[in-house]
Design a protein around this motif. Structure first.
Motif, short mmCIF file in Angstrom:
data_model
loop_
_atom_site.label_atom_id
_atom_site.label_comp_id
_atom_site.label_asym_id
_atom_site.label_seq_id
_atom_site.Cartn_x
_atom_site.Cartn_y
_atom_site.Cartn_z
N GLY A 76 1.13 7.52 6.82
CA GLY A 76 0.43 7.17 5.60
C GLY A 76 0.48 5.69 5.29
N PRO A 77 1.67 5.06 5.26
CA PRO A 77 1.70 3.62 5.06
C PRO A 77 0.93 2.84 6.12
N VAL A 78 0.96 3.29 7.37
CA VAL A 78 0.18 2.63 8.41
C VAL A 78 -1.32 2.72 8.09
N ALA A 79 -1.78 3.92 7.70
CA ALA A 79 -3.19 4.10 7.36
C ALA A 79 -3.57 3.25 6.15
N GLY A 80 -2.67 3.15 5.17
CA GLY A 80 -2.94 2.32 4.01
C GLY A 80 -3.06 0.86 4.35
N LEU A 81 -2.22 0.39 5.26
CA LEU A 81 -2.28 -1.01 5.69
C LEU A 81 -3.57 -1.29 6.46
N ILE A 82 -3.99 -0.34 7.29
CA ILE A 82 -5.26 -0.48 8.01
C ILE A 82 -6.41 -0.55 7.01
N ALA A 83 -6.40 0.34 6.01
CA ALA A 83 -7.46 0.34 5.00
C ALA A 83 -7.53 -0.99 4.28
N ARG A 84 -6.38 -1.55 3.95
CA ARG A 84 -6.33 -2.86 3.29
C ARG A 84 -7.00 -3.93 4.15
N ALA A 85 -6.73 -3.91 5.46
CA ALA A 85 -7.30 -4.92 6.35
C ALA A 85 -8.81 -4.74 6.48
N VAL A 86 -9.28 -3.50 6.54
CA VAL A 86 -10.72 -3.24 6.63
C VAL A 86 -11.42 -3.75 5.38
N GLU A 87 -10.86 -3.49 4.22
CA GLU A 87 -11.47 -3.96 2.98
C GLU A 87 -11.48 -5.48 2.90
N ALA A 88 -10.41 -6.12 3.36
CA ALA A 88 -10.34 -7.57 3.31
C ALA A 88 -11.40 -8.22 4.20
N ALA A 89 -11.81 -7.51 5.24
CA ALA A 89 -12.80 -8.05 6.17
C ALA A 89 -14.24 -7.79 5.72
N THR A 132 -4.24 28.48 1.35
CA THR A 132 -4.56 27.16 0.81
C THR A 132 -3.45 26.70 -0.13
N SER A 133 -3.02 25.45 0.04
CA SER A 133 -2.09 24.84 -0.90
C SER A 133 -2.84 23.82 -1.74
N ARG A 134 -2.28 23.49 -2.91
CA ARG A 134 -2.93 22.54 -3.81
C ARG A 134 -1.86 21.67 -4.45
N ALA A 135 -2.17 20.38 -4.56
CA ALA A 135 -1.21 19.46 -5.18
C ALA A 135 -1.93 18.22 -5.65
N TRP A 136 -1.32 17.57 -6.64
CA TRP A 136 -1.71 16.21 -7.04
C TRP A 136 -0.63 15.27 -6.53
N MET A 137 -1.04 14.14 -5.98
CA MET A 137 -0.09 13.18 -5.43
C MET A 137 -0.42 11.78 -5.92
N ARG A 138 0.61 10.96 -5.98
CA ARG A 138 0.46 9.57 -6.42
C ARG A 138 1.46 8.71 -5.67
N MET A 139 1.04 7.52 -5.23
CA MET A 139 1.96 6.57 -4.63
C MET A 139 2.31 5.51 -5.67
N PRO A 140 3.57 5.48 -6.13
CA PRO A 140 3.94 4.56 -7.20
C PRO A 140 4.22 3.13 -6.73
N LEU A 141 4.34 2.91 -5.42
CA LEU A 141 4.64 1.58 -4.90
C LEU A 141 3.40 0.93 -4.31
N PRO A 142 3.31 -0.41 -4.38
CA PRO A 142 2.23 -1.11 -3.69
C PRO A 142 2.53 -1.24 -2.20
N LEU A 143 1.50 -1.56 -1.43
CA LEU A 143 1.75 -1.88 -0.02
C LEU A 143 2.59 -3.13 0.10
N LEU A 144 2.24 -4.17 -0.67
CA LEU A 144 2.95 -5.45 -0.65
C LEU A 144 3.33 -5.84 -2.06
N PRO A 145 4.41 -6.59 -2.23
CA PRO A 145 4.86 -6.94 -3.58
C PRO A 145 3.77 -7.66 -4.38
#
Length: 260
Positions: free
Chosen positions: A32-45, A159-172
């Protein structure tokens, strides 16, 4: 939660995974963190605000240890309505994660709006729990950091169901973008899917998102299932929602190995 400020930190020109980005199995970074970092780079480009990342596929080719890494993004096709980019996560010059993203141009359509109802209760009033049962005694990491509010957990039928949230940023000091937020959490769909009859430790080898709009708010709702065959190979699927309605789907390829 342990003392954690972000999933990654910068050291010079490199990005370094923090303990909060770790997976349960060793000194490795969670998908997940790897995918999030990739997404950040794609958006920056992306320099065109009318192009939307409608598909992001992150291939988790090799384990990502918690060492300095870099991400490179390059265009594969640039058109008026479609842009395709490739992103690679490298460690010591070796490709560990490869990704492709399709950026599509938005347009306004006439006609009736599709059904926007969320088919389960919202996150308010639900108990905060963990993604994986604490009694498993797994190594602390991103699965402990994310907030999870279950409606039907892994013991559910079908089927399972959940709400999820990431409380931390990728970078400070850098707020999570909606795309990075979804990418981080969507990696959890295999672990959060119902256990089913074919039980064993499983891993996903990719994270694939198909989105039609940005997530609004802080909570991602997921309706999840896992389809596994006797070959030990299967897929995990999720319908994705925010509190206003559907935002897309996610899929993963999974390998399952029975215990014993």
């Amino acid at each position: 939660m342990r003392d954690a400020q972000s999933l990654f930190r910068t050291e010079g020109e490199f990005l370094v995974p923090n303990e909060a980005s770790g997976n349960p199995w060793g000194e490795l970074t969670g998908g997940g963190p790897v995918a999030g970092l990739i997404a950040r780079a794609v958006e920056a480009a992306n320099d065109d605000p009318d192009l939307f990342v409608a598909r992001l596929t992150v291939d988790l080719m090799r384990p990502v240890p918690r060492v300095p890494l870099s991400i490179e993004v390059r265009p594969l096709r640039t058109g008026k309505r479609l842009k395709v980019v490739q992103a690679g996560l490298h460690i010591d010059g070796r490709l560990h994660t490869n990704a492709t993203a399709h950026l599509l141009r938005r347009s306004d359509l006439d006609g009736p709006a599709p059904d926007s109802a969320v088919p389960f209760d919202g996150p308010d009033g639900l108990e905060d729990r963990t993604l994986l049962p604490p009694e498993l005694g797994l190594r602390w990491g991103v699965h402990d950091v994310m907030q999870v509010r279950w409606i039907a957990d892994q013991s559910a039928i079908g089927t399972s169901r959940a709400w999820m949230r990431m409380p931390l940023p990728l970078l400070p000091g850098e707020p999570l973008s909606p795309l990075s937020h979804v990418a981080i959490l969507a990696d959890a769909i295999s672990a959060a899917s119902p256990i089913g009859e074919l039980f064993g430790p499983w891993i996903n080898t990719d994270v694939s998102l198909y989105l039609h709009r940005e997530m609004r708010g802080e909570w991602l709702g997921m309706e999840m299932r896992r389809d596994v065959q006797l070959t030990g190979i299967g897929t995990a699927h999720a319908h994705l929602y925010d509190t206003e309605g559907p935002i897309g789907t996610a899929q993963e390829a999974v390998m399952v190995n029975q215990l014993g």
